[in-house]
Design a protein around this motif. Structure first.
Motif, PDB file in Angstrom:
ATOM      1  N   LEU A   1       7.398 -35.973  62.327  1.00  0.00           N
ATOM      2  CA  LEU A   1       8.374 -37.060  62.408  1.00  0.00           C
ATOM      3  C   LEU A   1       8.080 -38.041  61.280  1.00  0.00           C
ATOM      4  N   LEU A   2       9.040 -38.217  60.390  1.00  0.00           N
ATOM      5  CA  LEU A   2       8.857 -39.099  59.242  1.00  0.00           C
ATOM      6  C   LEU A   2       9.664 -40.374  59.450  1.00  0.00           C
ATOM      7  N   SER A   3       9.030 -41.374  60.042  1.00  0.00           N
ATOM      8  CA  SER A   3       9.537 -42.736  60.213  1.00  0.00           C
ATOM      9  C   SER A   3      10.386 -42.901  61.475  1.00  0.00           C
ATOM     10  N   LYS A   4      10.246 -44.081  62.060  1.00  0.00           N
ATOM     11  CA  LYS A   4      11.043 -44.477  63.222  1.00  0.00           C
ATOM     12  C   LYS A   4      11.982 -45.620  62.840  1.00  0.00           C
ATOM     13  N   TRP A   5      12.312 -45.709  61.543  1.00  0.00           N
ATOM     14  CA  TRP A   5      13.146 -46.806  61.045  1.00  0.00           C
ATOM     15  C   TRP A   5      14.537 -46.790  61.657  1.00  0.00           C
ATOM     16  N   HIS A   6      15.145 -45.618  61.759  1.00  0.00           N
ATOM     17  CA  HIS A   6      16.535 -45.536  62.214  1.00  0.00           C
ATOM     18  C   HIS A   6      16.626 -45.618  63.735  1.00  0.00           C
TER      19      HIS A   6
ATOM     20  N   ASP B   1       4.876 -42.903  59.080  1.00  0.00           N
ATOM     21  CA  ASP B   1       5.849 -43.989  59.003  1.00  0.00           C
ATOM     22  C   ASP B   1       5.458 -44.905  57.856  1.00  0.00           C
ATOM     23  N   GLU B   2       6.462 -45.374  57.112  1.00  0.00           N
ATOM     24  CA  GLU B   2       6.182 -46.336  56.039  1.00  0.00           C
ATOM     25  C   GLU B   2       5.681 -47.657  56.604  1.00  0.00           C
ATOM     26  N   ASN B   3       6.005 -47.908  57.884  1.00  0.00           N
ATOM     27  CA  ASN B   3       5.474 -49.048  58.617  1.00  0.00           C
ATOM     28  C   ASN B   3       4.318 -48.534  59.485  1.00  0.00           C
ATOM     29  N   ILE B   4       3.085 -48.810  59.056  1.00  0.00           N
ATOM     30  CA  ILE B   4       1.921 -48.201  59.696  1.00  0.00           C
ATOM     31  C   ILE B   4       1.810 -48.581  61.166  1.00  0.00           C
ATOM     32  N   GLU B   5       1.995 -49.864  61.472  1.00  0.00           N
ATOM     33  CA  GLU B   5       1.879 -50.307  62.856  1.00  0.00           C
ATOM     34  C   GLU B   5       2.894 -49.619  63.752  1.00  0.00           C
ATOM     35  N   ARG B   6       4.129 -49.523  63.273  1.00  0.00           N
ATOM     36  CA  ARG B   6       5.176 -48.850  64.056  1.00  0.00           C
ATOM     37  C   ARG B   6       4.849 -47.370  64.227  1.00  0.00           C
ATOM     38  N   GLY B   7       4.347 -46.756  63.160  1.00  0.00           N
ATOM     39  CA  GLY B   7       4.016 -45.343  63.221  1.00  0.00           C
ATOM     40  C   GLY B   7       2.895 -45.028  64.191  1.00  0.00           C
ATOM     41  N   ILE B   8       1.865 -45.869  64.199  1.00  0.00           N
ATOM     42  CA  ILE B   8       0.751 -45.662  65.123  1.00  0.00           C
ATOM     43  C   ILE B   8       1.237 -45.755  66.568  1.00  0.00           C
ATOM     44  N   GLU B   9       2.070 -46.752  66.827  1.00  0.00           N
ATOM     45  CA  GLU B   9       2.601 -46.924  68.180  1.00  0.00           C
ATOM     46  C   GLU B   9       3.448 -45.733  68.599  1.00  0.00           C
TER      47      GLU B   9
ATOM     48  N   THR C   1       1.801 -31.472  52.579  1.00  0.00           N
ATOM     49  CA  THR C   1       1.024 -30.349  52.050  1.00  0.00           C
ATOM     50  C   THR C   1       0.279 -29.590  53.147  1.00  0.00           C
ATOM     51  N   ASN C   2       0.423 -30.028  54.373  1.00  0.00           N
ATOM     52  CA  ASN C   2      -0.227 -29.350  55.485  1.00  0.00           C
ATOM     53  C   ASN C   2       0.488 -28.027  55.754  1.00  0.00           C
ATOM     54  N   PRO C   3      -0.184 -26.899  55.579  1.00  0.00           N
ATOM     55  CA  PRO C   3       0.491 -25.607  55.760  1.00  0.00           C
ATOM     56  C   PRO C   3       0.915 -25.331  57.202  1.00  0.00           C
ATOM     57  N   GLU C   4       0.369 -26.081  58.145  1.00  0.00           N
ATOM     58  CA  GLU C   4       0.745 -25.872  59.538  1.00  0.00           C
ATOM     59  C   GLU C   4       2.059 -26.562  59.902  1.00  0.00           C
ATOM     60  N   ILE C   5       2.524 -27.479  59.045  1.00  0.00           N
ATOM     61  CA  ILE C   5       3.794 -28.174  59.276  1.00  0.00           C
ATOM     62  C   ILE C   5       4.916 -27.378  58.601  1.00  0.00           C
ATOM     63  N   ASN C   6       5.908 -26.985  59.404  1.00  0.00           N
ATOM     64  CA  ASN C   6       7.023 -26.171  58.894  1.00  0.00           C
ATOM     65  C   ASN C   6       8.262 -26.976  58.561  1.00  0.00           C
ATOM     66  N   ALA C   7       8.409 -28.148  59.195  1.00  0.00           N
ATOM     67  CA  ALA C   7       9.668 -28.876  59.076  1.00  0.00           C
ATOM     68  C   ALA C   7       9.437 -30.362  59.307  1.00  0.00           C
ATOM     69  N   VAL C   8      10.399 -31.166  58.849  1.00  0.00           N
ATOM     70  CA  VAL C   8      10.300 -32.620  59.008  1.00  0.00           C
ATOM     71  C   VAL C   8      11.628 -33.165  59.525  1.00  0.00           C
ATOM     72  N   ILE C   9      11.536 -34.232  60.312  1.00  0.00           N
ATOM     73  CA  ILE C   9      12.710 -34.987  60.749  1.00  0.00           C
ATOM     74  C   ILE C   9      12.616 -36.356  60.091  1.00  0.00           C
ATOM     75  N   VAL C  10      13.551 -36.636  59.191  1.00  0.00           N
ATOM     76  CA  VAL C  10      13.482 -37.815  58.335  1.00  0.00           C
ATOM     77  C   VAL C  10      14.380 -38.919  58.879  1.00  0.00           C
ATOM     78  N   ASP C  11      13.763 -40.014  59.305  1.00  0.00           N
ATOM     79  CA  ASP C  11      14.494 -41.194  59.764  1.00  0.00           C
ATOM     80  C   ASP C  11      14.012 -42.443  59.043  1.00  0.00           C
ATOM     81  N   THR C  12      13.699 -42.278  57.780  1.00  0.00           N
ATOM     82  CA  THR C  12      13.259 -43.390  56.940  1.00  0.00           C
ATOM     83  C   THR C  12      14.440 -44.272  56.558  1.00  0.00           C
ATOM     84  N   PRO C  13      14.170 -45.454  55.953  1.00  0.00           N
ATOM     85  CA  PRO C  13      15.267 -46.190  55.323  1.00  0.00           C
ATOM     86  C   PRO C  13      16.030 -45.262  54.378  1.00  0.00           C
TER      87      PRO C  13
END
Length: 341
Positions: free
Chosen positions: A6-11, A34-42, A60-72
């Motif tokens: 999960l890439l960001s909880k911005w949206h 998350d580009e917002n570290i505090e939000r990402g940790i939570e 670059t983690n070979p175990e990650i196959n896909a991403v869900i992008v909700d960044t700005p």
């Protein structure tokens, strides 16, 4: 199993997509960035997965196959292209990018690396849209002459304790969002009418800043289609209780859709307004289409044409508003064409 980051909880829809991923038997959420570290940790704690502060370690983690992008939205291009270059499949919120040229560059990298990109345009899966398309294709409206689509809410109306309304404050950050009501909520009327009306010749738009000084909160666009039909797109963050409306008018009939209520009048049917007894089955939601394209190479119903067409209209509308004139889409589609002054 498709391991997802999960890439960001911005949206505002980030939680919805996380829930859809959890509910999908083929997806497993493994990490949060998350580009917002505090939000990402939570968020990572809530998801019961690790938080990773370094984006490249995730990609670059070979175990990650896909991403869900909700960044700005202004980070979409960089992050989606990096994800594709690292062979990650990508699901993202609309819009893909601010310009048609940026969309083309993203798709070049996506296609070069043979990964699946899905942009969430969910109303293209709804039965009311499919019925409208069916009616058009069957000629029940005759020659299409005009379309109107309206979607608005009151997210920017000031409320006690929050002068910006119930939308997150960052939804009014022009740098991050690229705009306001039109680029966000107006996306749905845009991609629906693009499908129904066909190729667009020109647009004229007004992006009103009634309550907010930075982005539009009440917007209208007039669309000229190549087939001669006219379109009217209305959206905003300042309307309480207004229904979703989709109206199609033609030489042989009229189709009116208001929320779940659908009425049609056509020379080919009995006199008066008719309510369809059977609607087409809904299509799989965008995330399910994305997963199916990864697992079994099914061709999604939501296409690159839909995604690029959405950005094209947004880009043309912004130019129309800023320059106070009618803008032909050819100006944007052909970057070598001199711009009109």
């Amino acid at each position: 199993m498709i391991n997802v980051a999960l890439l960001s909880k911005w949206h505002v829809h980030a939680d919805d997509y996380a829930r859809q991923a959890i509910e999908n038997e083929h997806l497993q959420i493994r990490v949060v960035w998350d580009e917002n570290i505090e939000r990402g940790i939570e968020w990572a704690k809530k998801m019961n997965v690790p938080f990773e502060q370094d984006l490249m370690k995730v990609l670059t983690n070979p175990e990650i196959n896909a991403v869900i992008v909700d960044t700005p939205t202004n980070l979409h291009k960089e992050i989606i292209m990096l994800s594709a270059e690292n062979k990650k499949h990508i699901f993202t919120e609309k819009v893909l990018a601010f310009t048609l040229q940026d969309c083309k560059e993203i798709y070049d990298v996506v296609e070069k690396n043979n990964v699946q990109l899905m942009v969430s345009l969910p109303r293209l899966t709804e039965n009311y849209y499919l019925y409208a398309q069916q009616v058009l294709d069957q000629g029940m409206l005759g020659k299409l002459t005009s379309i109107r689509c309206r979607l608005a809410h009151n997210g920017a109306v000031p409320i006690e304790g929050n002068p910006n309304g119930w939308l997150p404050k960052h939804f009014f950050n022009k740098e991050e969002c690229g705009g306001g009501a039109l680029i966000d909520l107006g996306a749905h009327p845009i991609y629906l009418t693009n499908r129904l009306g066909g190729p667009v010749k020109a647009v004229s738009a007004r992006l009103q800043q009634q309550f907010n000084d930075e982005v539009d909160d009440n917007s209208v666009a007039i669309i000229e289609y190549e087939n001669g039909a006219l379109g009217l797109i209305e959206t905003g963050f300042l309307s309480y209780g207004g229904p979703f409306q989709l109206e199609l008018y033609g030489t042989e009939g009229t189709l009116l859709i208001e929320d779940s209520k659908i009425r049609i009048k056509s020379r080919q049917l009995n006199e008066g307004w008719q309510t369809p007894e059977i609607l087409p089955d809904k299509l799989p939601m965008p995330m399910e289409q994305w997963v199916n394209s990864i697992i079994s190479e099914e061709v999604p119903a939501i296409t690159k044409t839909d995604v690029q067409g959405l950005t094209l209209i947004n880009q043309a509308c912004l130019r129309s508003h800023e320059q106070g004139r009618r803008v032909e889409t050819a100006e944007i589609m052909n970057i070598n064409l001199p711009l009109k002054k």
